[in-house]
Write a protein that holds these residues in place. Structure first.
Motif, PDB file in Angstrom:
ATOM      1  N   ASP A  89       0.834  -1.193   0.000  1.00 38.14           N
ATOM      2  CA  ASP A  89       0.000   0.000   0.000  1.00 38.14           C
ATOM      3  C   ASP A  89       0.877   1.253   0.000  1.00 38.14           C
ATOM      4  O   ASP A  89       1.892   1.301   0.696  1.00 38.14           O
ATOM      5  N   PRO A  90       0.510   2.281  -0.774  1.00 42.76           N
ATOM      6  CA  PRO A  90       1.313   3.509  -0.812  1.00 42.76           C
ATOM      7  C   PRO A  90       1.538   4.148   0.554  1.00 42.76           C
ATOM      8  O   PRO A  90       2.611   4.701   0.822  1.00 42.76           O
ATOM      9  N   SER A  91       0.538   4.080   1.438  1.00 41.13           N
ATOM     10  CA  SER A  91       0.706   4.678   2.757  1.00 41.13           C
ATOM     11  C   SER A  91       1.761   3.927   3.571  1.00 41.13           C
ATOM     12  O   SER A  91       2.528   4.538   4.316  1.00 41.13           O
ATOM     13  N   ARG A  92       1.796   2.611   3.418  1.00 41.24           N
ATOM     14  CA  ARG A  92       2.822   1.819   4.101  1.00 41.24           C
ATOM     15  C   ARG A  92       4.199   2.123   3.520  1.00 41.24           C
ATOM     16  O   ARG A  92       5.173   2.277   4.245  1.00 41.24           O
ATOM     17  N   ALA A  93       4.256   2.228   2.198  1.00 42.96           N
ATOM     18  CA  ALA A  93       5.518   2.565   1.547  1.00 42.96           C
ATOM     19  C   ALA A  93       6.004   3.933   2.028  1.00 42.96           C
ATOM     20  O   ALA A  93       7.196   4.111   2.309  1.00 42.96           O
ATOM     21  N   SER A  94       5.097   4.891   2.138  1.00 44.22           N
ATOM     22  CA  SER A  94       5.459   6.235   2.580  1.00 44.22           C
ATOM     23  C   SER A  94       6.034   6.210   3.990  1.00 44.22           C
ATOM     24  O   SER A  94       7.030   6.882   4.281  1.00 44.22           O
ATOM     25  N   ARG A  95       5.415   5.433   4.867  1.00 38.00           N
ATOM     26  CA  ARG A  95       5.887   5.357   6.255  1.00 38.00           C
ATOM     27  C   ARG A  95       7.273   4.732   6.326  1.00 38.00           C
ATOM     28  O   ARG A  95       8.162   5.226   7.026  1.00 38.00           O
ATOM     29  N   LEU A  96       7.470   3.647   5.582  1.00 40.48           N
ATOM     30  CA  LEU A  96       8.768   2.968   5.595  1.00 40.48           C
ATOM     31  C   LEU A  96       9.858   3.847   4.981  1.00 40.48           C
ATOM     32  O   LEU A  96      10.993   3.885   5.477  1.00 40.48           O
ATOM     33  N   VAL A  97       9.518   4.543   3.913  1.00 47.44           N
ATOM     34  CA  VAL A  97      10.485   5.451   3.294  1.00 47.44           C
ATOM     35  C   VAL A  97      10.882   6.543   4.280  1.00 47.44           C
ATOM     36  O   VAL A  97      12.067   6.885   4.416  1.00 47.44           O
ATOM     37  N   ALA A  98       9.893   7.091   4.984  1.00 42.40           N
ATOM     38  CA  ALA A  98      10.175   8.148   5.966  1.00 42.40           C
ATOM     39  C   ALA A  98      11.133   7.636   7.045  1.00 42.40           C
ATOM     40  O   ALA A  98      12.032   8.371   7.481  1.00 42.40           O
ATOM     41  N   GLU A  99      10.945   6.385   7.466  1.00 44.29           N
ATOM     42  CA  GLU A  99      11.844   5.792   8.460  1.00 44.29           C
ATOM     43  C   GLU A  99      13.270   5.719   7.925  1.00 44.29           C
ATOM     44  O   GLU A  99      14.236   6.020   8.640  1.00 44.29           O
ATOM     45  N   MET A 100      13.409   5.326   6.662  1.00 44.91           N
ATOM     46  CA  MET A 100      14.747   5.176   6.080  1.00 44.91           C
ATOM     47  C   MET A 100      15.411   6.532   5.849  1.00 44.91           C
ATOM     48  O   MET A 100      16.629   6.669   5.989  1.00 44.91           O
ATOM     49  N   VAL A 101      14.612   7.554   5.516  1.00 44.16           N
ATOM     50  CA  VAL A 101      15.158   8.903   5.363  1.00 44.16           C
ATOM     51  C   VAL A 101      15.602   9.432   6.727  1.00 44.16           C
ATOM     52  O   VAL A 101      16.708   9.985   6.870  1.00 44.16           O
ATOM     53  N   GLN A 102      14.761   9.256   7.715  1.00 48.00           N
ATOM     54  CA  GLN A 102      15.083   9.737   9.066  1.00 48.00           C
ATOM     55  C   GLN A 102      16.315   9.027   9.631  1.00 48.00           C
ATOM     56  O   GLN A 102      17.109   9.636  10.366  1.00 48.00           O
ATOM     57  N   SER A 103      16.490   7.757   9.269  1.00 44.80           N
ATOM     58  CA  SER A 103      17.634   6.986   9.770  1.00 44.80           C
ATOM     59  C   SER A 103      18.921   7.270   9.004  1.00 44.80           C
ATOM     60  O   SER A 103      19.991   6.796   9.393  1.00 44.80           O
ATOM     61  N   GLY A 104      18.814   8.000   7.892  1.00 51.01           N
ATOM     62  CA  GLY A 104      20.008   8.357   7.127  1.00 51.01           C
ATOM     63  C   GLY A 104      20.405   7.354   6.061  1.00 51.01           C
ATOM     64  O   GLY A 104      21.506   7.431   5.506  1.00 51.01           O
ATOM     65  N   TYR A 105      19.496   6.417   5.741  1.00 51.34           N
ATOM     66  CA  TYR A 105      19.810   5.417   4.715  1.00 51.34           C
ATOM     67  C   TYR A 105      19.283   5.821   3.337  1.00 51.34           C
ATOM     68  O   TYR A 105      19.673   5.240   2.325  1.00 51.34           O
ATOM     69  N   ALA A 106      18.382   6.765   3.304  1.00 48.17           N
ATOM     70  CA  ALA A 106      17.833   7.262   2.046  1.00 48.17           C
ATOM     71  C   ALA A 106      17.645   8.762   2.162  1.00 48.17           C
ATOM     72  O   ALA A 106      17.660   9.323   3.260  1.00 48.17           O
ATOM     73  N   GLU A 107      17.485   9.400   1.015  1.00 47.38           N
ATOM     74  CA  GLU A 107      17.271  10.846   1.022  1.00 47.38           C
ATOM     75  C   GLU A 107      16.320  11.235  -0.096  1.00 47.38           C
ATOM     76  O   GLU A 107      16.173  10.520  -1.091  1.00 47.38           O
ATOM     77  N   ARG A 108      15.671  12.355   0.104  1.00 46.96           N
ATOM     78  CA  ARG A 108      14.767  12.899  -0.908  1.00 46.96           C
ATOM     79  C   ARG A 108      15.533  13.923  -1.746  1.00 46.96           C
ATOM     80  O   ARG A 108      16.417  14.607  -1.250  1.00 46.96           O
ATOM     81  N   ALA A 109      15.172  13.998  -3.012  1.00 46.78           N
ATOM     82  CA  ALA A 109      15.812  14.959  -3.918  1.00 46.78           C
ATOM     83  C   ALA A 109      14.777  15.440  -4.920  1.00 46.78           C
ATOM     84  O   ALA A 109      13.677  14.894  -5.023  1.00 46.78           O
ATOM     85  N   VAL A 110      15.127  16.480  -5.655  1.00 50.09           N
ATOM     86  CA  VAL A 110      14.233  17.031  -6.676  1.00 50.09           C
ATOM     87  C   VAL A 110      14.504  16.320  -7.997  1.00 50.09           C
ATOM     88  O   VAL A 110      15.651  16.132  -8.399  1.00 50.09           O
ATOM     89  N   SER A 111      13.441  15.946  -8.662  1.00 53.19           N
ATOM     90  CA  SER A 111      13.554  15.272  -9.950  1.00 53.19           C
ATOM     91  C   SER A 111      14.232  16.180 -10.974  1.00 53.19           C
ATOM     92  O   SER A 111      13.958  17.380 -11.034  1.00 53.19           O
ATOM     93  N   GLN A 112      15.107  15.582 -11.771  1.00 55.37           N
ATOM     94  CA  GLN A 112      15.740  16.327 -12.856  1.00 55.37           C
ATOM     95  C   GLN A 112      14.791  16.498 -14.035  1.00 55.37           C
ATOM     96  O   GLN A 112      14.936  17.418 -14.836  1.00 55.37           O
TER      97      GLN A 112
END
Length: 199
Positions: A89-112
């Motif tokens: 589910d997209p909401s579950r994906a969003s929550r897990l992604v947020a955890e990985m960003v907060q933990s420093g394993y992933a980051e958000r960027a602006v699309s080219q």
């Protein structure tokens, strides 16, 4: 009661039907073992990675290794991409992604391609985890396959790929066996109000 996996008794003499039963037995046992995700758990433990398997899955989905997700060169990853790749589910994906960003394993960027769009990418730490876990898995699987002959390995992969596609046209196959499926449905028993079985 006969075997409900067969539409007709004569199919027990059908080599393809017999093979289907044997393959199904192997696949069901394999599915139960895969559901436990023994290799994934062992990798996280042995590599000293303090993540759980859903978090690892998200990092892998962000990395998007081509053979696994059939990604194309330059494809951008968004939260919706992670959800689609993992079938969650997209909401579950969003929550897990947020955890990985907060933990420093992933980051958000602006699309080219579109500055209004936010994309995801792994940090160096996140990529190191994906690489280590995949390396761990390939070490063990490669060791197992080293016991096979070169000819067996060459034959196995094309056959496995071919078999993995068997359910992709299931609707067409169902239409080919309308009468047989109706016959199977008639043979299914259902409990009555007293809990006794009735046809």
């Amino acid at each position: 009661m006969g075997d409900l996996s067969l539409a007709h008794k004569s199919q027990t003499d059908n080599p393809a039907m017999v093979a289907a039963q044997q393959i199904d037995a192997v696949m069901q046992n394999w599915r139960r073992r895969i559901a436990k995700r023994e290799v994934g758990h062992a990798a996280l433990r042995d590599l000293g990675i303090s993540l759980d398997l859903p978090q690892l899955d998200v990092l892998t989905a962000i990395a998007g290794p081509q053979p696994e997700f059939l990604t194309v060169e330059g494809e951008e990853t968004m939260v919706s991409t992670v959800a689609q790749r993992l079938g969650i589910d997209p909401s579950r994906a969003s929550r897990l992604v947020a955890e990985m960003v907060q933990s420093g394993y992933a980051e958000r960027a602006v699309s080219q391609a579109d500055s209004r769009r936010t994309i995801l990418r792994l940090t160096k730490a996140g990529q190191s985890i994906v690489d280590a876990v995949r390396g761990y898995k390939f070490l063990l699987m490669g060791d197992f396959l080293s016991e096979w002959s070169e000819e067996d390995r060459k034959q196995f992969l094309p056959l496995l790929k071919r078999f993995s596609e068997w359910s992709e046209d299931i609707d067409r196959r169902r239409e080919s066996f309308t009468a047989e499926i109706e016959d199977l449905a008639k043979r299914v028993e259902r409990p009555d109000a007293d809990g006794a079985r009735s046809a």
